[in-house]
Design a protein around this motif. Structure first.
Motif, short mmCIF file in Angstrom:
data_model
loop_
_atom_site.label_atom_id
_atom_site.label_comp_id
_atom_site.label_asym_id
_atom_site.label_seq_id
_atom_site.Cartn_x
_atom_site.Cartn_y
_atom_site.Cartn_z
N SER A 63 0.81 -1.23 0.00
CA SER A 63 0.00 0.00 0.00
C SER A 63 0.84 1.27 0.00
N VAL A 107 0.31 2.74 6.92
CA VAL A 107 -0.81 3.53 6.41
C VAL A 107 -1.40 4.42 7.51
N GLU A 108 -1.70 3.82 8.66
CA GLU A 108 -2.35 4.57 9.73
C GLU A 108 -1.41 5.57 10.39
N HIS A 155 -1.66 -4.17 2.60
CA HIS A 155 -1.66 -3.13 3.63
C HIS A 155 -0.33 -3.15 4.39
#
Length: 117
Positions: free
Chosen positions: A16, A21-22, A41
């Motif tokens: 990703s 990502v977060e 992810h």
């Protein structure tokens, strides 16, 4: 997919991005990165303050992740709590070599060791 590819792995899906990502979305930081072998992810490891790779498994049920660190090729099966062999996943295989560990540059606090799990 071929029968030799373990369940929960899609070798055609790219990662990703180059960071968690977060953590990237929230301006956070991580110690090491892990990549979901099913959807790509990228999340932070369990030593990281936010443990997003494990959270991704719990939220999605995607059982297998691979290290997203340069030079590391190991896989982990969350459901079976064991390492396993897996195929080569879609490139890139790891975050950029110039990305520091912990990372990313500019977001890691000076006292980061006090925040790891």
């Amino acid at each position: 997919m071929a029968d030799s590819v373990p369940a929960g792995i899609d070798p055609t899906v790219p990662p990703s991005g180059t960071g968690c990502v977060e953590c990237d979305a929230a301006g956070g930081w991580w110690v090491h990165l892990r990549r979901c072998a099913q959807c790509g992810h990228v999340g932070c490891c369990d030593s990281s303050p936010s443990q997003h790779a494990t959270a991704h498994f719990r939220a999605t049920g995607h059982p297998v992740m691979q290290s997203f660190e340069p030079g590391e090729e190991w896989f982990w099966d969350f459901a079976g709590e064991t390492g396993l062999e897996g195929p080569r996943l879609a490139d890139p295989q790891a975050h950029p070599d110039d990305q520091p560990v912990p990372g990313p540059a500019g977001r890691v606090p000076a006292d980061w060791r006090d925040h790891v799990n």
